[in-house]
Scaffold this motif. Structure first.
Motif, mmCIF file in Angstrom:
data_model
loop_
_atom_site.group_PDB
_atom_site.id
_atom_site.type_symbol
_atom_site.label_atom_id
_atom_site.label_comp_id
_atom_site.label_asym_id
_atom_site.label_seq_id
_atom_site.Cartn_x
_atom_site.Cartn_y
_atom_site.Cartn_z
ATOM 1 N N ILE A 59 0.831 -1.205 0.000
ATOM 2 C CA ILE A 59 0.000 0.000 0.000
ATOM 3 C C ILE A 59 0.867 1.258 0.000
ATOM 4 O O ILE A 59 0.546 2.249 -0.676
ATOM 5 N N ASP A 60 1.981 1.236 0.741
ATOM 6 C CA ASP A 60 2.911 2.359 0.650
ATOM 7 C C ASP A 60 3.460 2.487 -0.773
ATOM 8 O O ASP A 60 3.660 3.591 -1.289
ATOM 9 N N GLY A 61 3.677 1.346 -1.416
ATOM 10 C CA GLY A 61 4.126 1.361 -2.799
ATOM 11 C C GLY A 61 3.073 1.932 -3.732
ATOM 12 O O GLY A 61 3.386 2.705 -4.652
ATOM 13 N N VAL B 236 -5.873 -5.155 -2.969
ATOM 14 C CA VAL B 236 -5.044 -6.054 -2.167
ATOM 15 C C VAL B 236 -5.935 -7.201 -1.718
ATOM 16 O O VAL B 236 -7.039 -6.985 -1.211
ATOM 17 N N GLY B 237 -5.464 -8.438 -1.912
ATOM 18 C CA GLY B 237 -6.276 -9.603 -1.608
ATOM 19 C C GLY B 237 -5.809 -10.382 -0.388
ATOM 20 O O GLY B 237 -4.656 -10.294 0.024
ATOM 21 N N TYR C 119 -3.835 1.146 7.487
ATOM 22 C CA TYR C 119 -3.488 0.874 6.091
ATOM 23 C C TYR C 119 -4.729 0.680 5.228
ATOM 24 O O TYR C 119 -4.702 0.944 4.019
ATOM 25 N N VAL C 120 -5.815 0.233 5.811
ATOM 26 C CA VAL C 120 -7.078 0.206 5.070
ATOM 27 C C VAL C 120 -7.464 1.628 4.669
ATOM 28 O O VAL C 120 -7.879 1.885 3.530
ATOM 29 N N ALA D 275 -8.109 5.791 0.482
ATOM 30 C CA ALA D 275 -7.816 7.124 -0.044
ATOM 31 C C ALA D 275 -7.233 7.063 -1.450
ATOM 32 O O ALA D 275 -7.322 8.042 -2.208
ATOM 33 N N LEU D 276 -6.655 5.923 -1.824
ATOM 34 C CA LEU D 276 -6.091 5.740 -3.164
ATOM 35 C C LEU D 276 -7.104 5.145 -4.141
ATOM 36 O O LEU D 276 -6.761 4.806 -5.274
#
Length: 572
Positions: free
Chosen positions: A389-391, A408-409, A418-419, A424-425
């Protein structure tokens, strides 16, 4: 590519019989008398009446009647007489006799293409709960498989689900199938077991990748020995074998009510014992499916993701795919999807560490974003989702992904901070209950409840059939009870309701298909495709159907675009 692909199948033969024909042939197949041949999609005229039909629309409507014309829903309500006015000719009518029905199940993350390419007569064991059940399942398969041919189960089950908590023995498999070699293996790489006829075969495999070491009880050790056994069987596969396996996989799916599959690809096979149940030839594995569709025998909707784990740091093959293929290209039956469930080897460290592996992953992800494709990655550890997620966030700074629906699975350990970053992305999460087989109180998940309450786009999936069952009703059991295959409560604080499970296997899963599919599948409403699963039990009634009974649910009647593709004869 060599001129001969499989046992005398030339490139011209394959194109004629499958890959190109699939774009032109009308749908026939099961229930063909109902098909009007509307393009390449099933297009039946059908009225389902006297049912408890959960449309899964925004009002949570439950109706008695659904009418489907030319493959699309034209009426939902409680008056059959009104539904009949939608037709000029007399449509086929089926009395559901009060049965519960839902939209056809959408599995937004599975590996049905691998299942169709399995060697032998692949026989799912995910619905067996004892050695006796295993024997009964294999015995039933032996009645239809030609004598002397292999009966196999490769992945999709675990011995933890059997009350004996072990694999069957050679003697027990002999009793079930005395005239067939049998081979079953757990997960990606075993362990496995075989019977007497199978033992005789495996112990005589020639060449550097054989023989296979088989114990007196039929046991085959995990990793290299199981790899050798699977490889020996895979090398015997013909193209027609693969087509038969494809039809079997489709038939099994509609028997569960699963009508749409977002396939997540395979690791590239290298024709060695290191190939596990998740390996195949990424450039040929879809050809049997395309050929079956070209024959007019396709009875499920297939959406295709392309998995990339390029050995070269520059991800040349991924770049070639992005330059020479189209996302969301096809028709209502078969359509391409995105890149996933890998874009490159998973980054295990925080992206900020700047390791060479993470840079390689970032470069691959940038290629996908720059091309404007959807991407899906998988998370199984306590840290990989952070790197991914940072990526995503770093890639988004250069090539915006907020409209591409990156996913993401699995996410057994994801945290809500992180959710929030992923939401937000513009991203989403699909979850699978693979921990049902082997999870413990300290290794449970996924956090269903947290994800639901957070509001991020969420989909239910199976990840079948390697380390998890394809059966959505087994996943429903785990998601609503938190109880694993050993009967231990491990995920009790993260439960879903029964309705939430169905919602996220139908209407909510349209988000993960993207494009035109989002407004065409997952809901029974006018203008939507007429996919329906009629269940053998009233799933929504907890008094009539206890928790343990959830695992016994299946479909007695499955409809794809108004065409009956599965019928047990319970309703007429």
């Amino acid at each position: 590519m060599s001129e001969t692909h499989q046992r005398g199948q030339t490139r011209r033969d394959l194109l004629r019989s499958g890959a190109l024909a699939a774009a032109a042939a009308p749908f026939v197949g099961a229930g063909a008398a109902d098909a009007h041949g509307k393009g390449t999609s099933p297009a039946g005229d059908l009225i389902l009446t006297n049912g408890e039909i959960h449309t899964m629309d925004r009002r949570d409507s439950v109706v008695e009647v659904v009418a489907i014309r030319d493959g699309e829903v034209v009426y939902t309500g409680d008056r059959e007489s009104v539904a009949r006015k939608e037709f000029t000719d007399k449509p086929r009518t089926i009395d559901l006799r009060g049965k519960t029905a839902i939209p056809g199940v959408i599995d937004c993350h599975n590996h049905i293409v691998l299942m169709g390419n399995r060697p032998g007569h692949h026989t799912p064991l995910e619905n067996a709960y004892s050695i006796a059940d295993v024997q009964a399942t294999i015995r039933a398969r032996a009645r239809t498989a030609p004598a002397g041919t292999f009966i196999t189960t490769i992945g999709g089950f675990h011995f933890n689900q059997f009350k004996e908590v072990r694999l069957p023995t050679l003697a027990e498999l002999d009793a079930a199938a005395p005239h067939h070699p049998v081979y079953i293996s757990v997960g990606f790489v075993g362990p496995g077991v075989t019977n007497s006829l199978g033992k005789a075969f495996f112990e005589n495999v020639p060449g550097p990748d054989g023989p296979v070491t088989v114990g007196a009880d039929g046991s085959i050790a995990a990793l290299t020995q199981t790899g050798r056994a699977t490889l020996a069987l895979r090398r015997q596969l013909t193209f027609e074998d693969r087509k038969r396996g494809t039809r079997d996989a489709m038939k099994y799916a509609v028997g569960l009510g699963v009508t749409t599959h977002l396939d997540q690809g395979a690791f590239q096979a290298v024709d060695a014992p290191s190939d596990g149940s998740a390996h195949e030839d990424n450039f040929r594995m879809h050809l049997p499916f395309l050929s079956v569709y070209g024959d007019g025998d396709g009875i499920v909707r297939l959406r295709i993701n392309f998995l990339y784990m390029d050995a070269d740091p520059a991800s040349v093959a991924l770049g070639d795919r992005l330059r020479n293929a189209f996302p969301f290209f096809g028709n209502d039956l078969v359509r391409t999807g995105g890149i996933g469930e890998f874009v490159a080897p998973v980054p295990s460290d925080p992206i900020t560490s700047g390791s060479a592996g993470n840079q390689r992953w970032l470069d691959a992800a940038r290629k996908v974003a720059q091309a404007g494709w959807r991407a899906e990655v998988h998370s199984l550890s306590a840290t990989d989702f952070k790197a991914e997620i940072d990526g995503f966030a770093l890639v988004n700074q250069e090539f915006p992904i907020t409209d591409l629906r990156w996913v993401v699975g699995h996410v057994p350990s994801i945290t809500e901070d992180y959710v929030d970053k992923l939401k937000a992305l513009g991203g989403g999460i699909n979850v699978t209950g693979f921990r049902y087989f082997t999870g413990t109180p300290t290794a449970a998940g996924p956090p269903y409840r947290m994800l639901l309450d957070n509001g991020i786009p969420l989909g239910m999936s199976s990840d079948g059939m390697q380390i998890a069952p394809m059966n959505p009703w087994v996943h429903a059991y785990y998601a609503t009870t938190g109880i694993n295959a050993l009967g231990v409560a491990i995920n009790g604080s993260q439960l879903m309701t029964r309705r939430e499970v169905v919602e996220h296997y139908t209407s909510a899963n349209g988000w993960f298909l993207g494009g035109v599919d989002e407004d065409r599948l997952g809901v029974l409403a006018p203008g939507r495709l007429g996919d329906v699963a009629v269940l053998n039990r009233d799933y929504f009634d907890r008094r009539a159907v206890g928790d343990a009974d959830l695992k016994k649910i299946n479909s007695v009647l499955t409809v794809l675009g108004g065409v009956v593709v599965h019928d047990t004869g319970v309703v007429r």
